[in-house]
Write a protein that holds these residues in place. Structure first.
Motif, PDB file in Angstrom:
ATOM      1  N   ARG A   1      41.047  39.227  49.332  1.00 27.06           N
ATOM      2  CA  ARG A   1      39.837  38.278  49.101  1.00 27.06           C
ATOM      3  C   ARG A   1      40.276  37.051  48.356  1.00 27.06           C
ATOM      4  O   ARG A   1      40.800  37.314  47.259  1.00 27.06           O
ATOM      5  CB  ARG A   1      38.654  38.944  48.348  1.00 27.06           C
ATOM      6  CG  ARG A   1      37.342  38.315  48.522  1.00 27.06           C
ATOM      7  CD  ARG A   1      36.039  39.082  47.946  1.00 27.06           C
ATOM      8  NE  ARG A   1      36.147  40.405  48.640  1.00 27.06           N
ATOM      9  CZ  ARG A   1      35.365  40.355  50.145  1.00 27.06           C
ATOM     10  NH1 ARG A   1      34.888  39.467  50.578  1.00 27.06           N
ATOM     11  NH2 ARG A   1      35.345  41.674  50.756  1.00 27.06           N
TER      12      ARG A   1
ATOM     13  N   GLU B   1      39.999  34.373  45.654  1.00 26.96           N
ATOM     14  CA  GLU B   1      39.279  34.140  44.394  1.00 26.96           C
ATOM     15  C   GLU B   1      38.914  32.674  44.067  1.00 26.96           C
ATOM     16  O   GLU B   1      37.632  32.161  43.750  1.00 26.96           O
ATOM     17  CB  GLU B   1      40.028  35.039  43.376  1.00 26.96           C
ATOM     18  CG  GLU B   1      39.298  34.913  41.739  1.00 26.96           C
ATOM     19  CD  GLU B   1      40.072  35.498  40.869  1.00 26.96           C
ATOM     20  OE1 GLU B   1      40.939  34.886  40.238  1.00 26.96           O
ATOM     21  OE2 GLU B   1      39.776  36.608  40.742  1.00 26.96           O
ATOM     22  N   THR B   2      39.884  31.804  44.089  1.00 23.79           N
ATOM     23  CA  THR B   2      39.912  30.529  43.963  1.00 23.79           C
ATOM     24  C   THR B   2      40.472  29.681  45.118  1.00 23.79           C
ATOM     25  O   THR B   2      41.881  29.937  45.241  1.00 23.79           O
ATOM     26  CB  THR B   2      40.452  30.184  42.591  1.00 23.79           C
ATOM     27  OG1 THR B   2      39.838  31.135  41.465  1.00 23.79           O
ATOM     28  CG2 THR B   2      39.917  28.761  42.093  1.00 23.79           C
TER      29      THR B   2
ATOM     30  N   ASP C   1      42.145  37.401  44.836  1.00 22.64           N
ATOM     31  CA  ASP C   1      41.670  38.480  43.648  1.00 22.64           C
ATOM     32  C   ASP C   1      42.871  39.555  43.289  1.00 22.64           C
ATOM     33  O   ASP C   1      43.517  40.254  44.223  1.00 22.64           O
ATOM     34  CB  ASP C   1      40.509  39.323  44.211  1.00 22.64           C
ATOM     35  CG  ASP C   1      39.966  40.331  43.531  1.00 22.64           C
ATOM     36  OD1 ASP C   1      40.359  40.267  42.030  1.00 22.64           O
ATOM     37  OD2 ASP C   1      39.207  41.286  43.828  1.00 22.64           O
TER      38      ASP C   1
ATOM     39  N   GLU D   1      36.162  30.163  49.124  1.00 22.07           N
ATOM     40  CA  GLU D   1      36.155  31.157  48.280  1.00 22.07           C
ATOM     41  C   GLU D   1      35.230  32.364  48.505  1.00 22.07           C
ATOM     42  O   GLU D   1      34.051  32.068  48.930  1.00 22.07           O
ATOM     43  CB  GLU D   1      35.686  30.401  46.609  1.00 22.07           C
ATOM     44  CG  GLU D   1      36.700  29.567  46.224  1.00 22.07           C
ATOM     45  CD  GLU D   1      36.366  28.965  44.904  1.00 22.07           C
ATOM     46  OE1 GLU D   1      35.029  29.407  44.420  1.00 22.07           O
ATOM     47  OE2 GLU D   1      37.054  28.214  44.375  1.00 22.07           O
TER      48      GLU D   1
END
Length: 370
Positions: A92, A94-95, A114, A194
């Motif tokens: 996933r 994250e940023t 992540d 994101e």
């Protein structure tokens, strides 16, 4: 009294005749040249059958001039390097650390997954390495005192090596959660948001170089053969300071469907152009010093054929002969004729819609009076 009346009547008749001549000259000056020429010819020669049937057209002689073989086409500005950066792992996002149009240095981070579990694994591996190094230190001390055996010392050394390798593996897995730019360039398109979950191979961003730009364009096979030997291209619509490009490569094989070959040229440094833009390029591929030219309006096209009406002298007068031609370059209002006409020929430049092959024609306007 009767003589006076007769004289007056004769004077009136003469005045009427003179007025008719003046009126005719005035009306004829208002008429189009073609109509006036036809009416004038019928009046002067008594309405000869041949002149009445001939169509008045404007004729133009063939002209010899230097023809430049050149091409002009649209080229796409592309980056020398352009890649789709894809995910090598699943996870996933994250940023997202970049945005469209942002310039990046080589190695700059693009996104971060992540990575909580990977970070924990690194911390655990680092602690395990510290413990293994401490154990090796104790074994080394005891071995030097003669208390520990050499086998124990080797076991602790192996344990430290294993712990170090596990730390490096954990750090590599953590680094995989951070996607970086493989070279310096400009972000063209960010394809993720994101919080999105990515699978291996899924596109993240598109990155392209901005300091090494190229031009790509296709040319028909018959033009490509001549263009393959040129060294430079002229940028017709390029910005100031960016007027030439250097030819780099030509595809060795043509596309059998489009019958074209792909060309690639390098733009000079400092060109203020963006990949994806289109500009017009041109180049001269050869020259012919005595090429045949005619007015471009003299050429008609039907399907894949081009033809002109050539004026042919016959015993019955001028005849229009439909002549197939092969055209070349268009220069202003003239077009090159590569096959079909010779020096000294004359062609119908205006009035083509009024004639057909074999029609009787005659020059109109000033040319008729000459």
């Amino acid at each position: 009294m009767k003589r006076i009346v007769a004289a007056a009547a004769a004077a009136l008749v003469l005045a009427a005749v003179a007025a008719c001549f003046v009126y005719w000259d005035t009306v004829r000056s208002w008429l189009p040249q073609e109509v006036a020429a036809v009416l004038g010819a019928e009046t002067e020669d008594g309405g000869g059958e041949r002149d009445r049937s001939a169509v008045a057209v404007r004729l133009a002689p063939v002209e010899l001039a230097t023809a430049l073989d050149r091409f002009e086409t649209s080229a796409e500005v592309t980056a020398a390097e352009a890649v789709e950066i894809t995910s090598e792992v699943a996870g996933r996002v994250e940023t997202v650390l970049v945005e469209d149009g942002q310039r990046l240095e080589k190695g700059a981070p693009v996104i971060r997954f992540d990575d909580a579990s990977e970070q924990a694994a690194v911390n655990a591996a680092r602690a395990a390495l510290a413990e293994a190094e401490a154990a090796l230190g104790r074994s080394q001390f005891l071995f030097e005192k003669g208390v520990a055996t050499e086998a124990r010392l080797e076991t602790d050394r192996a344990a430290r090596s294993t712990a170090r390798a596990e730390l490096e593996a954990a750090q590599a897995r953590l680094e995989d959660r951070r996607v970086r730019a493989p070279f310096a360039g400009e972000v063209g398109f960010v394809a993720v948001d994101e919080g999105a979950y990515l699978s291996p191979g899924q596109e993240i961003v598109r990155l392209k170089t901005t300091d090494d730009l190229r031009l790509r364009f296709d040319l028909p096979l018959e033009v490509a053969e001549q263009a393959a030997g040129i060294g430079a291209l002229r940028l017709v619509s390029g910005p100031e300071g960016c007027r030439q490009a250097r030819l780099l490569t030509v595809s060795p094989l043509g596309d059998p469907t489009s019958r074209t070959r792909r060309f690639e040229a390098a733009l000079p440094d400092g060109c203020d152009l963006t990949p994806g833009a289109f500009i017009t390029v041109a180049a001269v591929t050869g020259r012919c010093p005595e090429a045949v030219f005619v007015p471009h309006k003299a050429v008609e096209r039907r399907g894949f054929e081009s033809f002109v009406f050539r004026a042919e002298e016959t015993d019955a007068g001028l005849k229009a002969r439909r002549t197939l031609v092969k055209t070349g370059v268009l220069t202003g209002r003239r077009i090159e004729i590569r096959e079909g006409l010779d020096e000294g020929d004359r062609v119908v430049a205006e009035g083509l819609q009024k004639i057909e092959d074999g029609a009787a024609i005659r020059p109109a306007g000033e040319e008729a009076r000459r």
